[in-house]
Structures are given as C-alpha cells and as structure tokens.
Enzyme design. Structure first.
Site, short mmCIF file in Angstrom:
data_model
loop_
_atom_site.label_atom_id
_atom_site.label_comp_id
_atom_site.label_asym_id
_atom_site.label_seq_id
_atom_site.Cartn_x
_atom_site.Cartn_y
_atom_site.Cartn_z
N GLY A 150 0.78 -1.23 0.00
CA GLY A 150 0.00 0.00 0.00
C GLY A 150 0.80 1.27 0.00
O GLY A 150 0.23 2.36 0.09
N CYS A 158 -16.66 0.38 -26.34
CA CYS A 158 -18.00 0.98 -26.38
C CYS A 158 -18.50 1.22 -24.96
O CYS A 158 -19.54 0.69 -24.54
CB CYS A 158 -18.95 0.08 -27.14
SG CYS A 158 -18.38 -0.21 -28.82
N TYR A 191 -11.13 3.76 -11.29
CA TYR A 191 -11.01 4.55 -10.05
C TYR A 191 -10.98 6.05 -10.30
O TYR A 191 -10.84 6.82 -9.35
CB TYR A 191 -9.71 4.23 -9.31
CG TYR A 191 -9.43 2.80 -8.97
CD1 TYR A 191 -10.25 2.08 -8.10
CD2 TYR A 191 -8.30 2.15 -9.47
CE1 TYR A 191 -9.95 0.77 -7.76
CE2 TYR A 191 -7.99 0.85 -9.13
CZ TYR A 191 -8.83 0.16 -8.28
OH TYR A 191 -8.52 -1.12 -7.94
N ARG A 194 -7.11 1.62 -14.57
CA ARG A 194 -7.20 2.49 -13.38
C ARG A 194 -7.95 3.81 -13.61
O ARG A 194 -8.79 4.16 -12.78
CB ARG A 194 -5.82 2.75 -12.78
CG ARG A 194 -5.12 1.46 -12.31
CD ARG A 194 -3.81 1.74 -11.59
NE ARG A 194 -4.03 2.32 -10.29
CZ ARG A 194 -3.86 3.59 -10.00
NH1 ARG A 194 -3.44 4.44 -10.91
NH2 ARG A 194 -4.13 4.03 -8.79
N GLY A 213 3.55 -3.91 -3.71
CA GLY A 213 3.55 -4.20 -5.13
C GLY A 213 3.76 -2.91 -5.91
O GLY A 213 4.77 -2.70 -6.58
N ARG A 214 2.81 -1.99 -5.74
CA ARG A 214 2.79 -0.75 -6.51
C ARG A 214 4.12 0.00 -6.48
O ARG A 214 4.65 0.39 -7.52
CB ARG A 214 1.69 0.15 -5.96
CG ARG A 214 1.45 1.41 -6.75
CD ARG A 214 0.45 2.32 -6.03
NE ARG A 214 -0.72 1.58 -5.58
CZ ARG A 214 -1.80 1.34 -6.32
NH1 ARG A 214 -1.88 1.83 -7.53
NH2 ARG A 214 -2.81 0.65 -5.83
N GLU A 232 4.64 -6.36 2.00
CA GLU A 232 4.26 -6.94 0.72
C GLU A 232 3.81 -5.85 -0.26
O GLU A 232 2.69 -5.87 -0.74
CB GLU A 232 3.20 -8.04 0.90
CG GLU A 232 2.11 -7.67 1.88
CD GLU A 232 1.14 -8.82 2.19
OE1 GLU A 232 1.59 -9.93 2.46
OE2 GLU A 232 -0.07 -8.56 2.15
C1 PLP Z 1 -2.85 -5.66 -3.36
C2 PLP Z 1 -2.20 -6.22 -2.17
C3 PLP Z 1 -0.89 -5.88 -1.84
C4 PLP Z 1 -0.08 -4.89 -2.62
O1 PLP Z 1 -0.64 -3.64 -2.63
P1 PLP Z 1 0.15 -2.44 -3.33
O2 PLP Z 1 -0.80 -1.31 -3.22
O3 PLP Z 1 0.38 -2.87 -4.74
O4 PLP Z 1 1.40 -2.25 -2.57
C5 PLP Z 1 -0.32 -6.47 -0.74
N1 PLP Z 1 -1.01 -7.34 0.02
C6 PLP Z 1 -2.26 -7.71 -0.27
C7 PLP Z 1 -2.93 -8.68 0.61
C8 PLP Z 1 -2.90 -7.17 -1.37
O5 PLP Z 1 -4.16 -7.52 -1.64
#
Ligand code: PLP
Length: 420
Positions: free
Chosen positions: A229, A340, A313, A309, A273-274, A271
């Site tokens: 996050g 469409c 969003y 996105r 990702g983004r 964890e």
């Molecule tokens: C989506 C998600 C992440 C990664 O979130 P980011 O915003 O990409 O950092 C980590 N843990 C869980 C459980 C997720 O669903």
C-alpha cells in the site's frame, strides 16, 4: 517526482517496427535501484523482506529480477503461486495472502512450503481438511473502526478482509491447540498511501497487538507483515513516500514496544507491489483519430483493457507526447480508447500540446496494476510487455495477444453441427 520515460522519440519509433503499439515497457535499472533503496531503508529490521505483491505485475521475468534483489512473492491465487515457482521463489519466500480461498490452492501453497496467511478464523478448520496444519500460520488482522481507511481500499470495517480484534486472539489460541508452532501477524489497510504517518501507525498498531497477544495468550509472534500500500507519485506534483522517515519512526515504536517488552527480535516484513514497479513502467500508444464534437477526443490505439485504473477509479495517469514535451499544454482533450463504454478514457479534459494523428503518447506509471488488470471485453487484446535491460537492449517479456488467443476457448468446428 515522476520518472522520465527512458527512451527518446527516435528510439521509440525504431522499436515500433518490431513491437507495434500499444505496449507496456518497464525499466530494469530503475526497478533494481528502487528495490535496493527499499532494502536499505529498512535494513535494521530483523528479517526484513518485501514479498512483492504478484498481482501488481504478474510477469515471471520481473519476478526473477526482484528475487535477485532479495524479494519474495506475495501470492493470492494458484496462477500467482505457479508464477512464483517458475521465477524460482519457493518455501517461506512465498507469502500466501488469499481470501475466499479454494481448498486446492491451500494444498498447493502448503506443498510449496509457503507461509499461509489466513483471512478468516473459519479457515483454520478449512485448511486442516484441505492441506493439514502447517508448522507456521499467520493471520490477517482487520482493525475495523480502529483504523481509518483510504480511497482505494475503503474503510476497514467495510472491507471483506481479515479477522476482527476478538477473533485474532481466539484464532491464535485455536491454532496453538492444533499444533501450530510459529506465528505471524499481518494486516493490509491502505492502498496507494503517500502519508508516512499512516504506515508508521500501521506498524505501531501491530506492535501493540503483538504485545497484547503475548500478555493474554503467552504466544510469541515471530513476524509482523505490514502489508503493502505504499503510494507512488502519479501526479507530477506528488512527492514520494520518505522511506527513511518511515523507517526511523517505526524503529522508535519498535524499540519502545517490542524491545521494551522483551519481545525482540520480531521480524518485520512487507508486501508492497505498486511502489516496487509502478513508477517504472509506461504504456506507449499512438493517436488513431482526433474527433471534434462537444469536446475534443483523442482516440488512441490503447484502451481501458490495457490500463483500467483511470476508468475504474478515476485515477490520474500523467500523459506526455513524444517530441512535444517542450510545447505548451494549450489544448484540451479527452484521451480515449475504442471500447463501447464511455469510461474508456485515460484522461478527461486534460491539457496537452496540440495532437496529431500518429503522435506517440506515453502514459506514465503503468508498471503496477496496469497490464495486470487487462481484460478482453469488447474483443480487446492484451498488449505485449517489454523490458528495457540495463545494457539498453529491449526484450519482449510477454508477446501481445492474437485473435487465436482470444478464440482459444471456442470450438468453431462444433458450430457446424450446432442447430440454432
Ligand atoms: C494488493 C495487495 C498488496 C499490494 O498492494 P500495493 O498497493 O500494490 O502495494 C499487498 N497485500 C495484499 C494482501 C494485497 O491484496
């Protein structure tokens, strides 16, 4: 600060001969440098590891690079477990944080030796039947009204994830009775959050819970997983999360709550990702049509199927026009795709330089939740993914879909004998 698109217009035009638009391109050098920055910022944390959230960019070539930079994989489905295994990420380097999980997936994750992070108290029984009880279990905590949420993920008390505060205590008790020996505690409460205090608060909340669990149950938690996050600057005016500040403030709470209560060492993992890949990917597309009605529309050869996105969003993604970076942004466009659906827009009333058909458009920050969220609605095909290697070479790490891929699940031969 937004990352600059790494290729010149001439380099990009040359690339188009081999890889027609649209495509996503990722920058290996920047991804590696950022991974090292993350690792360094949190190096004081016992057992620090970022489990890359595979859903952000589920490409095994990228995952192999991230593994080399010390990351694990955060998986939530069978396909993501397979990708982790293919990338050479196994055992406790896999965090299996799933929800509404099928029994077969628990079985596969358990067999791989992944850390199983359970989303519900009822999943202890479910897991026991599906795969047996592992040596280590983690639980996902949902703080409910005790923690504020944010736009993408919503308020914790309205989120489907995790165990309530009461259930968490009960869950560790049950798990211990069933023979679990090692315990983790996880939460994931934010998405694309740029505020340092928010992430510090999340860590503090888990440290306090670790202390309470020890006091009430005598159970020692081996690791906390602070979730992902961490936000990224999508807008040129956004700042980056100050990782050093977050780290420093988390350390203060760690020393007070964990060291102070004799609970050190407590491993701390994440964890994200983004923030790992997001800023280092770009969607490259060309202007196909320009249409003047009540507004002016620039129709691209990319659609929401390549980047959902903005449509989903209302997210801002910065747009630049190759070769026109220095020109004034004095024309207003809705930048659209061919779906469409009227939310198939990359930007609404965006000020850009005057566009012409054939212009090469770069949409920024598509390295996470970009290609990954692609879909085939309206007969759209997913694009290729390219990687700019450290030596300047560009390689395809996924080819573009073809119509044969799109029709692969249909048997046209059967249509012959089918009576309508
Ligand atoms: C989506 C998600 C992440 C990664 O979130 P980011 O915003 O990409 O950092 C980590 N843990 C869980 C459980 C997720 O669903």
């Amino acid at each position: 600060m937004l990352r600059q698109y790494p290729l010149t217009k001439a380099q990009t035009i040359a690339l188009l001969e081999k890889y027609p638009t649209p495509f996503h391109i990722y920058d290996e050098k920047l991804i590696r440098a950022n991974a090292r920055r993350l690792k360094k910022a949190f190096e004081w944390m016992p057992g620090f590891k970022n489990y890359f959230a595979v859903k952000a960019l589920p490409n095994p070539f990228i995952m192999k690079i991230l593994k080399e930079e010390g990351m694990g994989a955060d998986c939530s489905s069978l396909a993501e477990l397979v990708l982790a295994e293919k990338a050479g990420i196994t055992g406790e380097n896999i965090m299996f944080t799933s929800n509404d999980t099928p029994a077969e997936e628990f079985a596969v994750a358990h067999k791989l030796g992944a850390i199983l992070n359970l989303d519900d108290i009822s999943h202890i029984d479910f897991l026991e039947k599906a795969a047996g009880i592992p040596e280590m279990i983690s639980f996902r905590y949902n703080p409910g009204p005790l923690k504020q949420g944010n736009v993408i993920i919503g308020k914790p008390e309205e989120a489907k994830y995790g165990l309530t505060r009461e259930q968490i205590f009960e869950a560790y008790k049950i798990a211990r009775e069933r023979g679990v020996k090692r315990f983790g505690l996880h939460t994931m409460v934010a998405s694309n959050e740029l505020a340092e205090e928010y992430h510090v608060g999340t860590a503090r909340m888990l440290f306090e819970l670790v202390v309470e669990i020890k006091q009430q149950l005598g159970t020692k938690i081996e690791f906390v997983d602070l979730g992902g996050g961490y936000g990224i600057p999508y807008h040129p005016g956004d700042k980056e999360v100050d990782l050093e500040m977050v780290s420093r403030l988390i350390k203060k709470d760690y020393d007070e709550l964990i060291v102070g209560n004799g609970l050190a060492p407590l491993e701390i993992v994440m964890e994200n990702g983004r923030m790992v890949t997001g800023p280092f990917g770009w969607l490259v597309s060309r202007v196909r049509h320009i249409k003047n009605i009540y507004r002016t529309y620039a129709g691209l050869d990319a659609s929401m199927a390549n980047l959902m996105r903005p449509g989903m969003y209302g997210s801002y993604h910065h747009i630049t026009v190759l070769g026109k970076e220095k020109r004034p942004n004095d024309h207003k466009y809705d930048v659209t795709g061919p779906l469409c659906e009227n939310n198939d827009k990359f930007a609404v009333e965006r000020m850009l330089p005057e566009l012409e058909i054939g212009d090469v458009i770069v949409i920024h920050c598509t390295g996470a939740h970009g290609h990954a969220m692609g879909f085939n609605y309206n007969g759209q095909l997913r694009s290729a993914e390219l990687l700019l290697r450290e030596n300047g070479e560009v390689v395809a790490i996924r080819r573009a879909e073809t119509l044969d891929d799109y029709f692969a699940t249909l048997d046209f031969d059967k249509l012959e004998g089918f009576k309508a």
